[in-house]
Design a protein around this motif. Structure first.
Motif, short mmCIF file in Angstrom:
data_model
loop_
_atom_site.label_atom_id
_atom_site.label_comp_id
_atom_site.label_asym_id
_atom_site.label_seq_id
_atom_site.Cartn_x
_atom_site.Cartn_y
_atom_site.Cartn_z
N GLU A 57 -4.89 14.94 -2.44
CA GLU A 57 -3.72 13.39 -2.59
C GLU A 57 -2.57 13.90 -2.06
OE1 GLU A 57 -3.22 13.45 -7.14
OE2 GLU A 57 -5.27 13.29 -7.23
N ALA A 58 -2.01 14.52 -1.88
CA ALA A 58 -0.49 14.72 -1.46
C ALA A 58 -1.09 13.80 0.45
CB ALA A 58 0.32 16.10 -1.11
N ALA A 59 -2.14 14.54 1.45
CA ALA A 59 -2.46 14.03 2.13
C ALA A 59 -2.40 12.02 2.29
CB ALA A 59 -3.56 15.57 3.60
N THR A 60 -3.50 12.38 1.62
CA THR A 60 -3.96 11.14 1.21
C THR A 60 -2.88 9.96 1.14
OG1 THR A 60 -6.26 11.53 0.61
CG2 THR A 60 -5.74 9.67 -0.12
N LEU A 61 -1.92 10.28 0.30
CA LEU A 61 -0.67 9.36 -0.08
C LEU A 61 -0.04 9.39 1.77
CD1 LEU A 61 0.32 10.64 -3.47
CD2 LEU A 61 -0.67 8.62 -2.59
N GLU A 62 0.31 10.70 2.29
CA GLU A 62 0.51 10.22 3.62
C GLU A 62 -0.25 9.72 4.61
OE1 GLU A 62 2.61 12.80 7.36
OE2 GLU A 62 0.94 14.39 5.20
N ALA A 63 -1.48 9.64 4.17
CA ALA A 63 -2.67 8.72 5.27
C ALA A 63 -2.04 7.40 5.21
CB ALA A 63 -3.74 9.16 5.20
N ILE A 64 -1.74 6.95 3.69
CA ILE A 64 -1.34 5.44 3.13
C ILE A 64 -0.18 4.95 3.70
CG2 ILE A 64 -1.11 4.24 1.27
CD1 ILE A 64 -2.74 5.72 -0.65
N GLN A 65 0.82 5.95 3.98
CA GLN A 65 1.97 5.86 4.30
C GLN A 65 2.04 5.61 6.27
OE1 GLN A 65 4.64 8.51 2.19
NE2 GLN A 65 4.82 7.75 0.56
N CYS A 66 1.51 5.86 6.46
CA CYS A 66 1.44 6.53 8.04
C CYS A 66 0.19 4.78 8.91
CB CYS A 66 1.38 7.28 7.94
SG CYS A 66 2.20 8.84 7.79
N CYS A 67 -0.48 4.51 7.86
CA CYS A 67 -1.38 3.64 8.47
C CYS A 67 -1.33 2.15 9.13
CB CYS A 67 -2.48 3.41 7.18
SG CYS A 67 -3.69 2.09 7.52
N PRO A 68 -0.82 2.51 10.13
CA PRO A 68 -0.13 0.26 11.28
C PRO A 68 -0.82 -0.34 10.27
CG PRO A 68 -1.33 2.74 12.50
CD PRO A 68 -1.28 2.82 11.35
N GLU A 69 -1.73 -0.25 10.31
CA GLU A 69 -2.20 -1.86 9.90
C GLU A 69 -2.02 -2.14 7.93
OE1 GLU A 69 -2.64 -4.33 11.81
OE2 GLU A 69 -3.25 -2.26 12.83
N GLN A 70 -1.68 -0.56 7.08
CA GLN A 70 -1.21 -0.52 5.31
C GLN A 70 -2.82 -0.81 5.69
OE1 GLN A 70 1.62 0.25 4.12
NE2 GLN A 70 1.27 0.88 6.04
N ALA A 71 -3.62 -0.62 5.51
CA ALA A 71 -5.27 -0.85 5.35
C ALA A 71 -6.16 0.03 4.20
CB ALA A 71 -6.44 -0.36 6.58
N ILE A 72 -5.05 1.00 3.32
CA ILE A 72 -5.80 2.15 2.42
C ILE A 72 -5.38 1.44 1.49
CG2 ILE A 72 -5.91 4.46 2.25
CD1 ILE A 72 -5.10 5.25 5.06
N VAL A 73 -6.51 1.07 0.45
CA VAL A 73 -5.74 1.48 -0.67
C VAL A 73 -5.92 1.70 -2.24
CG1 VAL A 73 -6.67 -0.95 -2.37
CG2 VAL A 73 -6.65 -1.76 0.49
N GLU A 74 -4.76 2.33 -2.28
CA GLU A 74 -4.89 3.57 -3.86
C GLU A 74 -5.24 2.56 -5.12
OE1 GLU A 74 -1.90 6.34 -5.46
OE2 GLU A 74 -1.63 5.47 -4.06
N SER A 75 -5.84 3.04 -6.06
CA SER A 75 -5.97 3.02 -7.13
C SER A 75 -5.94 4.36 -7.61
CB SER A 75 -7.02 2.22 -7.80
OG SER A 75 -8.19 2.90 -7.06
#
Length: 63
Positions: A44-62
């Motif tokens: 989860e921590a690495a996934t949250l970092e990926a969400i924050q670092c995505c240049p296109e903000q393409a990752i959607v969390e629920s």
């Protein structure tokens, strides 16, 4: 936690794969996909970092 990648926004930078290859992968076309829509707790921590670092903000969390 669940995640998905918006294929209309992803441009294939690969930041998510670099940060969390256990959850994200690149397709043959070079775009990101979530290979684990239900994220294991230990990633989860690495996934949250990926969400924050995505240049296109393409990752959607629920949750």
């Amino acid at each position: 936690m669940k995640v998905s990648v918006d294929d209309q926004r992803c441009r294939g930078h690969g930041v998510c794969v670099t940060l969390c290859a256990e959850v994200f992968n690149l397709t043959e076309d070079g775009y990101a996909v979530a290979i684990a829509s239900d994220v294991p707790t230990e990633f989860e921590a690495a996934t949250l970092e990926a969400i924050q670092c995505c240049p296109e903000q393409a990752i959607v969390e629920s949750r």
